[in-house]
Design an enzyme around this catalytic site. Structure first.
Site, PDB file in Angstrom:
ATOM      1  N   VAL A 143     -60.697  43.535  17.245  1.00  0.00           N
ATOM      2  CA  VAL A 143     -61.753  44.073  16.387  1.00  0.00           C
ATOM      3  C   VAL A 143     -61.430  43.868  14.911  1.00  0.00           C
ATOM      4  O   VAL A 143     -62.350  43.801  14.080  1.00  0.00           O
ATOM      5  CB  VAL A 143     -62.016  45.564  16.682  1.00  0.00           C
ATOM      6  CG1 VAL A 143     -62.511  45.758  18.104  1.00  0.00           C
ATOM      7  CG2 VAL A 143     -60.786  46.416  16.439  1.00  0.00           C
ATOM      8  N   ASP A 144     -60.157  43.755  14.554  1.00  0.00           N
ATOM      9  CA  ASP A 144     -59.780  43.546  13.149  1.00  0.00           C
ATOM     10  C   ASP A 144     -60.288  42.194  12.665  1.00  0.00           C
ATOM     11  O   ASP A 144     -60.976  42.092  11.643  1.00  0.00           O
ATOM     12  CB  ASP A 144     -58.262  43.643  13.011  1.00  0.00           C
ATOM     13  CG  ASP A 144     -57.821  44.133  11.641  1.00  0.00           C
ATOM     14  OD1 ASP A 144     -58.681  44.395  10.788  1.00  0.00           O
ATOM     15  OD2 ASP A 144     -56.604  44.260  11.418  1.00  0.00           O
ATOM     16  N   ASP A 145     -59.947  41.133  13.385  1.00  0.00           N
ATOM     17  CA  ASP A 145     -60.462  39.812  13.024  1.00  0.00           C
ATOM     18  C   ASP A 145     -61.977  39.775  13.085  1.00  0.00           C
ATOM     19  O   ASP A 145     -62.634  39.188  12.224  1.00  0.00           O
ATOM     20  CB  ASP A 145     -59.890  38.746  13.961  1.00  0.00           C
ATOM     21  CG  ASP A 145     -58.510  38.292  13.544  1.00  0.00           C
ATOM     22  OD1 ASP A 145     -58.417  37.368  12.724  1.00  0.00           O
ATOM     23  OD2 ASP A 145     -57.522  38.862  14.025  1.00  0.00           O
ATOM     24  N   VAL A 159     -63.456  41.390   9.979  1.00  0.00           N
ATOM     25  CA  VAL A 159     -63.258  40.616   8.749  1.00  0.00           C
ATOM     26  C   VAL A 159     -64.133  39.368   8.752  1.00  0.00           C
ATOM     27  O   VAL A 159     -64.714  38.994   7.723  1.00  0.00           O
ATOM     28  CB  VAL A 159     -61.770  40.276   8.566  1.00  0.00           C
ATOM     29  CG1 VAL A 159     -61.571  39.367   7.369  1.00  0.00           C
ATOM     30  CG2 VAL A 159     -60.949  41.542   8.377  1.00  0.00           C
ATOM     31  N   ARG A 200     -61.266  48.784   8.856  1.00  0.00           N
ATOM     32  CA  ARG A 200     -61.964  47.503   8.782  1.00  0.00           C
ATOM     33  C   ARG A 200     -63.263  47.551   9.579  1.00  0.00           C
ATOM     34  O   ARG A 200     -64.281  46.983   9.173  1.00  0.00           O
ATOM     35  CB  ARG A 200     -61.063  46.388   9.310  1.00  0.00           C
ATOM     36  CG  ARG A 200     -61.194  45.087   8.520  1.00  0.00           C
ATOM     37  CD  ARG A 200     -60.182  44.987   7.430  1.00  0.00           C
ATOM     38  NE  ARG A 200     -58.851  45.051   7.988  1.00  0.00           N
ATOM     39  CZ  ARG A 200     -57.838  45.691   7.427  1.00  0.00           C
ATOM     40  NH1 ARG A 200     -58.021  46.335   6.292  1.00  0.00           N
ATOM     41  NH2 ARG A 200     -56.649  45.705   7.986  1.00  0.00           N
TER      42      ARG A 200
END
Length: 646
Positions: free
Chosen positions: A380-382, A385, A458
């Site tokens: 989920v972070d990538d 972003v 994020r």
């Protein structure tokens, strides 16, 4: 003073504009012809050392390459005689044993000065018998210790049902992909070919064949004592398990690995899992030219960084992360990001249902992975972003991808109704079976993937930027989680970047994106903390030891990436015109080199806190540019709040 009402005169500082221009040009020089960015990703000595030993395990020794890896390993040896887990860090016995073993395998004379220093340091730390579980397993493959020196992990784990207290779905993706091929190796117990017959008995204070004291983790708890008893019982029971059960367990493990081979990106797209898959296929008798064995070996080789005078092996590749963050910096600097977005958009995973679906079976896939290819393990972070960048780019062709990402991220929010409720883990929801961190195999303490403030921030930033209302239940739960996670000193913990500076920047950006008033106590406390840890030179730095007992947000030197995070955090808190912000900007401008880049030797990122740290070679380039350009843009527009979530 109400920071939301501050306005400042437009000041076009020629030096600032020049720094932004040179930083932009420097970053653009690294863009690939197809629009993407990928920078080197460096860990500690363990990965290149393990690669050397892998060649000796297989008897595929590339002498020229190994000589260059030797140059690298000698160069990063610490003043204490051993090898640290990060630049200028303390002695680490496991990293040091692996590095010494690798150098001896390469051909270094054990009586050479650097080898004597390393040996003395290892023996003073208790000897090679004090190494961690993964090092013990490596040593057992080379018959340097008996297999009883390694905790029992029966391959029959593959048969356990989902409801069982231990199940592969209850550990993190990285643990799962490393563990499955390793279970096969632990069952088959192959012997490294080791054509030069290299051993390291001189590193042991206890005779290697007598090493049985492998307990090193958090075992002073009731859970630890329980699992110690389980290990004792399993040592008796394992030889009695039916052979048919073992054969079918091997079949399940091979099927698991084969489904996730990822072509030249490899199992899990991370070195330890890939290397274990190479050894697994070899131990099972696969010829080197078998398609699965060959592609696994090719995926290991892809991680090598080879230069004329040195070489090392990366833990993985980071193109999606690098491209999306570089894209944000360029967008802030006013450079078009179409090429980067066009490269990123097709990498969205919409046709593979990954391991995360065990707990979200009805959720459509829609995330991005960290690497070029890793469809079973998007994070989920990538995804957040990339989604932030696509939304910022504004091209109508991105609308569908953004919506699919929104759906997947919302679906991955934790709903455990406990303290983690409303947060996000990186790869899977509800990966919070904390008792498993007490099994003997988990002496690294990083078996799980629970929600963390930086990743959750994020996700909040993305959802807010694309228009989710602050009174939406998803957002309310997420912000409540972030409030609960704030430390007493006003900072937030950073799981994937070092450390409290990274976490605080991440959350302040999220709270700004949500529209929280800059006078909110959570923001003002974080602002005060950031100002309090600014260094005399105007920069910020934080030691990796802050994951232990070191003070939050403090280090003996300032670093470009951490200074950029602090400055971005201050601006997200509405403090663009604060003197601390101006001093941070001045530090970045003064530290910039003539070629537009920055120097950063310190490690400012994390694989596993206290265990495995990273140096992203791109961080020192795109984060300072993002901070400098944002500072210019906010002052130019007399604005106290950025409209973007990162």
């Amino acid at each position: 003073m109400d920071l939301d009402t501050i306005t400042a005169p437009v000041v076009e500082d020629p030096a600032l504009l020049d720094a932004i221009s040179r930083a932009t040009d420097a970053l653009m020089r690294h863009q690939k012809p197809d629009g993407h960015f990928v920078f080197e990703l460096e860990a500690d000595a363990t990965i290149p050392a393990e690669y050397v030993l892998l060649e000796h395990f297989l008897d595929r020794i590339d002498a020229d390459l190994q000589a260059r890896i030797g140059v690298y390993l000698r160069a990063i040896q610490g003043q204490h005689g051993g090898w640290p887990l990060f630049h200028d860090g303390a002695f680490n016995v496991s990293a040091s044993v692996k590095a010494y073993f690798a150098l001896k395998a390469i051909g270094d004379d054990p009586d050479a000065a650097h080898m004597r220093r390393a040996r003395d340091a290892i023996l003073a730390a208790g000897g090679a018998e004090r190494t961690n579980v993964f090092t013990r397993a490596q040593l057992a493959l080379f018959q340097a210790v008996p297999w009883r020196a390694v905790p029992v992990m029966p391959l029959e784990i593959m048969h356990l049902p989902l409801w069982f207290p231990f199940h592969l779905s209850k550990v993190s993706y990285w643990s799962r992909t490393v563990m499955v091929p390793l279970l096969v190796l632990m069952a088959l117990r192959p012997k490294a070919r080791n054509p030069r017959g290299i051993g390291i008995p001189e590193l042991f204070r206890t005779p290697p064949d007598q090493v049985t004291d492998w307990i090193r983790g958090p075992y002073r708890s009731a859970w630890g004592r329980f699992f110690k008893g389980v290990d004792v019982a399993l040592r008796v029971a394992e030889p009695l398990l039916p052979k048919a059960s073992r054969r079918s367990a091997i079949d399940k493990a091979v099927a698991f690995v084969t489904e996730r081979l990822n072509g030249e990106d490899g199992l899990g797209a991370i070195y330890p899992a890939i290397a274990n898959s190479v050894m697994m296929f070899d131990a099972l008798g696969y010829p080197a030219d078998h398609p699965n064995a060959a592609i696994a070996w090719q995926s290991v080789r892809r991680l090598l960084v080879t230069e004329p005078d040195r070489a090392y092996c990366q833990p993985c590749l980071s193109p999606v992360w690098d491209t999306s963050l570089a894209g944000h910096a360029l967008a802030e600097a006013g450079v078009a990001t179409e090429a980067a977005c066009d490269w990123l958009r097709p990498l969205q995973i919409t046709d593979v249902v990954g391991d995360w679906a065990v707990r979200r079976p009805d959720l459509r896939p829609g995330g991005w992975a960290f690497q070029y290819n890793n469809p079973h393990y998007p994070d989920v972070d990538d995804t957040a972003v990339v989604g932030l960048l696509l939304h910022r780019n504004g091209h109508p062709a991105h609308i569908g991808a953004i919506e699919r990402a929104r759906e997947w991220i919302i679906g991955m929010q934790s709903s455990d109704r406990g303290p983690m409720d409303g947060g996000w883990g990186a790869f899977e929801p509800e990966n919070t079976h904390y008792y498993l961190n007490h099994i003997p195999f988990a002496d690294h303490g990083a078996l799980l993937d629970p929600p963390t403030a930086d990743v959750s921030a994020r996700c909040v930033s993305f959802l807010a930027q694309i228009g989710m209302a602050d009174d939406d239940p998803v957002m309310q739960r997420a912000v409540s989680y972030l409030r609960r996670e704030q430390e007493a000193d006003g900072s937030w913990f950073g799981r994937w970047g070092t450390n409290y500076i990274y976490g605080t920047w991440s959350v302040l950006c999220a709270l700004n994106a949500v529209g929280l008033a800059h006078s909110d106590p959570a923001i003002t406390r974080a602002l005060e903390w950031l100002v309090s840890v600014q260094r005399d030179d105007g920069g910020w730095g934080e030691d990796e030891d802050s994951y232990g007992d070191a003070p939050h947000g403090r280090y003996k030197t300032s670093t470009p990436s951490q200074t950029a995070w602090a400055v971005l955090g201050l601006m997200a808190a509405g403090a663009t015109d604060h003197p601390a912000t101006a001093r941070g900007i001045a530090y970045l401008a003064d530290a910039q080199k003539a070629d537009g880049e920055w120097t950063e030797a310190a490690y400012t990122a994390v694989g596993f806190p206290r265990v495995f740290y990273l140096r992203y070679h791109g961080y020192k380039m795109y984060f300072p540019l993002l901070a400098l350009a944002r500072y210019r843009n906010l002052r130019r527009g007399n604005a106290s709040r950025t409209e973007f979530g990162i």
